[in-house]
Design a protein around this motif. Structure first.
Motif, PDB file in Angstrom:
ATOM      1  N   ALA A 194       0.856  -1.198   0.000  1.00  0.00           N
ATOM      2  CA  ALA A 194       0.000   0.000   0.000  1.00  0.00           C
ATOM      3  C   ALA A 194       0.888   1.243   0.000  1.00  0.00           C
ATOM      4  CB  ALA A 194      -0.918  -0.001   1.215  1.00  0.00           C
ATOM      5  N   ALA A 246       0.827   3.640   3.142  1.00  0.00           N
ATOM      6  CA  ALA A 246       0.939   3.068   4.489  1.00  0.00           C
ATOM      7  C   ALA A 246       2.399   3.035   4.945  1.00  0.00           C
ATOM      8  CB  ALA A 246       0.361   1.659   4.503  1.00  0.00           C
ATOM      9  N   GLY A 305       3.041  -0.682   3.496  1.00  0.00           N
ATOM     10  CA  GLY A 305       1.985  -1.637   3.785  1.00  0.00           C
ATOM     11  C   GLY A 305       2.462  -3.046   4.078  1.00  0.00           C
ATOM     12  N   SER A 308       2.661  -2.725   9.810  1.00  0.00           N
ATOM     13  CA  SER A 308       2.426  -1.341  10.214  1.00  0.00           C
ATOM     14  C   SER A 308       3.211  -0.849  11.424  1.00  0.00           C
ATOM     15  CB  SER A 308       0.934  -1.147  10.496  1.00  0.00           C
ATOM     16  OG  SER A 308       0.512  -2.059  11.495  1.00  0.00           O
TER      17      SER A 308
END
Length: 530
Positions: free
Chosen positions: A414, A417, A421, A424
């Motif tokens: 992602a 993110a 991603g 996290s």
């Protein structure tokens, strides 16, 4: 076991390097929870099976290829129960599982080796390995002159213990070689195969498949200039694989061997009907981006498989070699472990264009195709800061070889993110390059011109080629053109000038746009219906 028998003959198999695929618990290391969460992505990609690099309990001195317990999942990745869920959940999506078995050696933390250390010289426990007294006046010299299997390493393959015995390890000292002449070693591995087949595994990839058997005399290599080699491709090894095949046949399971052999006749022996089903095709993987040499590699591969009726396997990269878009963007587009070096100039735009064309070439060939995770995203080889390199190949080269970590960097999922991603909460175990988010799955999924979209579409329509033979078509120098079943064609232009397309009724897929005259530009491939 249900339906299919020979799904593997034309499968697209996706290689999962668990540590870098997806991090489900946010600790910086990929895990089985991460893979389970991404199964829909793999189903959408359209792959038939997943090959997992070793996920077993391991001290990770060589990326998990130093196994301490074959019946336990390493806690960094999850639990055995999670592995069983993953196998079952993937199967519900039509995706089979292939696990990696490392029969040549175990970890020095394996119970067998720890028992051998405790038992001392001359003990039954040491007969499961290759322990020997040293040479020289006081046993201070290694038992023979065998070189390490890590390319570029000048080290020998023996380590001396305080009790005076030396033990053999073709790889790191933390990976002692097993004695395959011992019936207990053979029985244990057959039991391991059954253990995983009982859990629904559809196949096994065999690491270093040609190295297991050793000359019992362990003679110096310098004294044996010709065959048989004291530890590569020995005839007695085929008895092992015949017994393994009998186990696999009980479960309708398959083998793929990692067999690096230059002799095509010797290579084909591993693929006889009562031995391995398939073996990796390393001549194609290491072949430069050159039309004549690629055609020779394809012809040779098909010819060496034909006598034993085995399907070819095609692979452009894996967890050990430089990523395709980087390799194809260099002056030397082949691959040789010994040639790896820091700071090699790379044209990534050129490499990406060629990698897109190579994807269509590979997926149009008869046989099975392996896709290494991130290949479908067009990931380049990453430059790893020297203080973050973990690969033993780097250290055993004296720091001259950049090692294999550059193709093992955690995937970007992602773009917006943290850590693209991958997970996290914590920085990944290997650092991601600054531009990694630009390759993220979510960014590519909606872009019809992305590498991911190309792979998805190619895998979706690949069955149009069927499972019949390949027939080369007349083509200008530097152009590869062949026909498959049902009038399907593949044309790849490696020449400097644009090429006219053969007669066709429909353009199915192109790795890049045609020129304004409808010709195929340099470093571009198309699939056509004749």
């Amino acid at each position: 076991m249900g339906q299919p028998t020979e799904w593997w003959r034309s499968a697209v198999i996706y290689q999962v390097y668990v540590r870098s695929f997806a991090d489900g618990d946010g600790d910086g290391t990929g895990d089985l929870a991460g893979v389970r969460a991404r199964l829909p992505y793999l189903a959408e990609l359209g792959v038939d099976a997943l090959w997992f690099n070793p996920w077993y309990l391991s001290p990770m001195k060589d990326g998990g290829y130093d196994v301490a317990d074959y019946r336990a999942i390493d806690p960094a990745f999850g639990t055995l129960a999670e592995a069983e869920k993953l196998i079952a959940e993937a199967r519900e999506l039509g995706i089979r599982t292939i696990v990696d078995i490392v029969p040549n050696h175990v970890s020095d933390q394996h119970p067998w080796f720890r028992a051998a250390l405790r038992a001392g010289p001359g003990s039954a426990e040491r007969e499961l390995f290759h322990f020997r007294p040293g040479r020289g006046e006081h046993g201070e010299l290694p038992p023979n002159d065998w070189p390490s299997q890590f390319v570029g390493s000048a080290e020998l393959v023996w380590t001396r213990l305080p009790d005076g015995d030396w033990y053999l390890h073709l790889f790191t000292p933390q990976q002692p070689d097993l004695n395959w002449a011992h019936p207990v070693v053979r029985q244990e591995h057959e039991d391991i195969l059954r253990f995983w087949f009982e859990r629904g595994v559809a196949g096994v990839r065999i690491d270093s498949a040609a190295l297991l058997a050793k000359d019992p005399e362990l003679p110096d290599l310098a004294d044996r200039p010709g065959p048989p080699h004291p530890f590569v491709d020995r005839d007695e090894l085929h008895d092992v694989y015949r017994s393994w095949r009998a186990v696999a046949d009980e479960y309708d399971a398959v083998f793929v061997g990692e067999v690096w052999l230059p002799d095509t006749e010797r290579f084909a022996r591993y693929l006889r009907p009562d031995e391995l089903h398939t073996a990796f095709n390393f001549s194609f993987l290491s072949c430069p981006w050159d039309a004549e040499r690629l055609r020779t590699s394809i012809d040779t591969t098909l010819a060496e498989h034909a006598p034993v009726g085995a399907p070819a396997t095609w692979v452009l990269c894996n967890h050990d070699v430089t990523r395709t878009v980087t390799r194809y963007g260099r002056a030397d587009t082949g691959f040789d472990f010994a040639a790896k070096a820091f700071g090699t100039p790379t044209d990534l735009a050129l490499g990406t264009r060629r990698a897109r064309a190579a994807a269509l070439l590979t997926l149009a060939l008869p046989g099975a195709v392996y896709v290494y995770q991130g290949e479908e995203l067009g990931l380049p080889e990453a430059d790893i800061p020297r203080d973050r390199i973990e690969d033993p190949m780097h250290f055993r080269s004296g720091g001259t070889d950049p090692g294999r970590d550059g193709c093992r960097v955690p995937l970007p999922w992602a773009a917006g993110a943290p850590y693209a991603g991958f997970g996290s909460h914590q920085e990944p175990w290997l650092p991601q390059p600054a531009d990694w988010a630009s390759y993220a799955v979510d960014r590519q999924a909606g872009d019809p011109g992305s590498m991911l979209s190309l792979y998805r579409e190619a895998i979706r329509i690949r069955p149009v080629f069927g499972d019949g033979p390949l027939m080369w078509l007349p083509a200008p120098e530097g152009v590869l053109a062949f026909a498959r079943a049902g009038g399907s064609l593949c044309v790849v232009n490696l020449a400097d000038a644009p090429a006219d397309l053969p007669e066709h009724t429909r353009l199915l897929l192109a790795s890049g746009p045609l020129d304004p005259e409808g010709r195929l530009p340099k470093d571009t491939a198309v699939w056509l219906l004749g």
